[in-house]
Scaffold this motif. Structure first.
Motif, PDB file in Angstrom:
ATOM      1  N   TYR A   1       0.834  -1.191   0.000  1.00  0.00           N
ATOM      2  CA  TYR A   1       0.000   0.000   0.000  1.00  0.00           C
ATOM      3  C   TYR A   1       0.875   1.250   0.000  1.00  0.00           C
ATOM      4  O   TYR A   1       1.754   1.396   0.833  1.00  0.00           O
ATOM      5  N   ILE A   2       0.635   2.140  -0.953  1.00  0.00           N
ATOM      6  CA  ILE A   2       1.424   3.369  -1.058  1.00  0.00           C
ATOM      7  C   ILE A   2       0.490   4.542  -1.309  1.00  0.00           C
ATOM      8  O   ILE A   2      -0.457   4.447  -2.084  1.00  0.00           O
TER       9      ILE A   2
ATOM     10  N   THR B   1       8.355  17.365   1.983  1.00  0.00           N
ATOM     11  CA  THR B   1       7.772  16.050   1.759  1.00  0.00           C
ATOM     12  C   THR B   1       8.092  15.157   2.940  1.00  0.00           C
ATOM     13  O   THR B   1       9.250  15.019   3.323  1.00  0.00           O
ATOM     14  N   VAL B   2       7.052  14.554   3.495  1.00  0.00           N
ATOM     15  CA  VAL B   2       7.191  13.667   4.648  1.00  0.00           C
ATOM     16  C   VAL B   2       6.894  12.243   4.199  1.00  0.00           C
ATOM     17  O   VAL B   2       5.859  11.985   3.575  1.00  0.00           O
ATOM     18  N   LEU B   3       7.799  11.333   4.524  1.00  0.00           N
ATOM     19  CA  LEU B   3       7.575   9.910   4.291  1.00  0.00           C
ATOM     20  C   LEU B   3       6.997   9.318   5.563  1.00  0.00           C
ATOM     21  O   LEU B   3       7.578   9.465   6.641  1.00  0.00           O
ATOM     22  N   VAL B   4       5.853   8.665   5.444  1.00  0.00           N
ATOM     23  CA  VAL B   4       5.211   7.993   6.571  1.00  0.00           C
ATOM     24  C   VAL B   4       5.349   6.492   6.362  1.00  0.00           C
ATOM     25  O   VAL B   4       5.017   5.980   5.291  1.00  0.00           O
ATOM     26  N   VAL B   5       5.842   5.805   7.391  1.00  0.00           N
ATOM     27  CA  VAL B   5       5.970   4.345   7.344  1.00  0.00           C
ATOM     28  C   VAL B   5       5.182   3.803   8.533  1.00  0.00           C
ATOM     29  O   VAL B   5       5.583   3.969   9.684  1.00  0.00           O
ATOM     30  N   GLU B   6       4.048   3.195   8.234  1.00  0.00           N
ATOM     31  CA  GLU B   6       3.122   2.716   9.272  1.00  0.00           C
ATOM     32  C   GLU B   6       2.424   1.480   8.741  1.00  0.00           C
ATOM     33  O   GLU B   6       1.848   1.525   7.648  1.00  0.00           O
ATOM     34  N   ASP B   7       2.469   0.353   9.460  1.00  0.00           N
ATOM     35  CA  ASP B   7       1.908  -0.888   8.951  1.00  0.00           C
ATOM     36  C   ASP B   7       0.385  -0.952   9.022  1.00  0.00           C
ATOM     37  O   ASP B   7      -0.240  -1.652   8.244  1.00  0.00           O
TER      38      ASP B   7
ATOM     39  N   ALA C   1       3.671   7.696   1.542  1.00  0.00           N
ATOM     40  CA  ALA C   1       3.457   6.790   2.661  1.00  0.00           C
ATOM     41  C   ALA C   1       3.409   5.347   2.194  1.00  0.00           C
ATOM     42  O   ALA C   1       2.996   5.065   1.070  1.00  0.00           O
ATOM     43  N   THR C   2       3.838   4.460   3.081  1.00  0.00           N
ATOM     44  CA  THR C   2       3.791   3.037   2.800  1.00  0.00           C
ATOM     45  C   THR C   2       3.580   2.277   4.097  1.00  0.00           C
ATOM     46  O   THR C   2       3.922   2.756   5.170  1.00  0.00           O
ATOM     47  N   ASN C   3       3.025   1.084   3.964  1.00  0.00           N
ATOM     48  CA  ASN C   3       2.873   0.213   5.120  1.00  0.00           C
ATOM     49  C   ASN C   3       3.952  -0.867   5.140  1.00  0.00           C
ATOM     50  O   ASN C   3       3.882  -1.805   5.915  1.00  0.00           O
TER      51      ASN C   3
ATOM     52  N   LEU D   1       8.193   7.320  11.364  1.00  0.00           N
ATOM     53  CA  LEU D   1       8.478   5.892  11.281  1.00  0.00           C
ATOM     54  C   LEU D   1       7.906   5.140  12.471  1.00  0.00           C
ATOM     55  O   LEU D   1       8.344   5.337  13.612  1.00  0.00           O
ATOM     56  N   ASP D   2       6.926   4.286  12.212  1.00  0.00           N
ATOM     57  CA  ASP D   2       6.373   3.430  13.251  1.00  0.00           C
ATOM     58  C   ASP D   2       7.457   2.452  13.712  1.00  0.00           C
ATOM     59  O   ASP D   2       8.238   1.955  12.899  1.00  0.00           O
ATOM     60  N   ILE D   3       7.511   2.201  14.998  1.00  0.00           N
ATOM     61  CA  ILE D   3       8.544   1.313  15.540  1.00  0.00           C
ATOM     62  C   ILE D   3       8.208  -0.148  15.306  1.00  0.00           C
ATOM     63  O   ILE D   3       9.043  -0.926  14.868  1.00  0.00           O
TER      64      ILE D   3
END
Length: 139
Positions: A7-8, A19-25, A46-48, A67-69
């Motif tokens: 998912y992107i 630009t903010v990159l979000v990484v969240e599952d 963003a990506t999961n 960045l989600d841990i």
């Protein structure tokens, strides 16, 4: 916006904005962050998927990473941060840990490990804005 597997979200309507990159599952959290960042007038990618995040930083000019841990995959947010910090190109990009862990000691531990800042869940729009303003605009 683009949707794929993994998912992107690729949403960059603000020409002069960072630009903010979000990484969240969790897709619901990822979508929530996307909407909040859009309200703050940030461009969002963003990506999961943690591995996909490592590819995206090479493709796009990223100003900050949320960045989600605990990504629930084979790679953790800490591993992604450590991998990025090995590369001179990404040493100074602000990377913010997003986690359900709460407290001064957790914040200190994350920052000591290489993160630029820390946001605990649940967070609100004002706190998100405060952290991003500090990292991106030195406010």
């Amino acid at each position: 916006m683009e949707y794929g597997d993994p998912y992107i979200i690729n949403d960059r309507p603000f020409l002069q904005a960072p630009t903010v990159l979000v990484v969240e599952d969790q897709k619901s959290h990822l979508q929530y962050l996307h909407l909040q960042l859009k309200r703050l007038k940030y461009n969002v990618i963003a990506t999961n998927d943690g591995e996909k995040a490592l590819e995206l930083v090479q493709i796009y000019n990223i100003d900050c990473i949320l960045l989600d841990i605990h990504l629930g995959q084979d790679i953790s947010g800490i591993s992604i941060m450590e991998e990025l910090r090995k590369n001179e190109k990404y040493k100074n990009i602000p990377i913010v840990s997003i986690t359900a862990f709460y407290g001064y000691q957790h914040k200190k531990d994350f920052i000591d490990s290489g993160f630029s800042d820390y946001i605990s869940k649940p967070y609100n729009l004002e706190h998100l804005k405060e952290v991003l303003d500090k990292l991106l605009y030195n406010k």
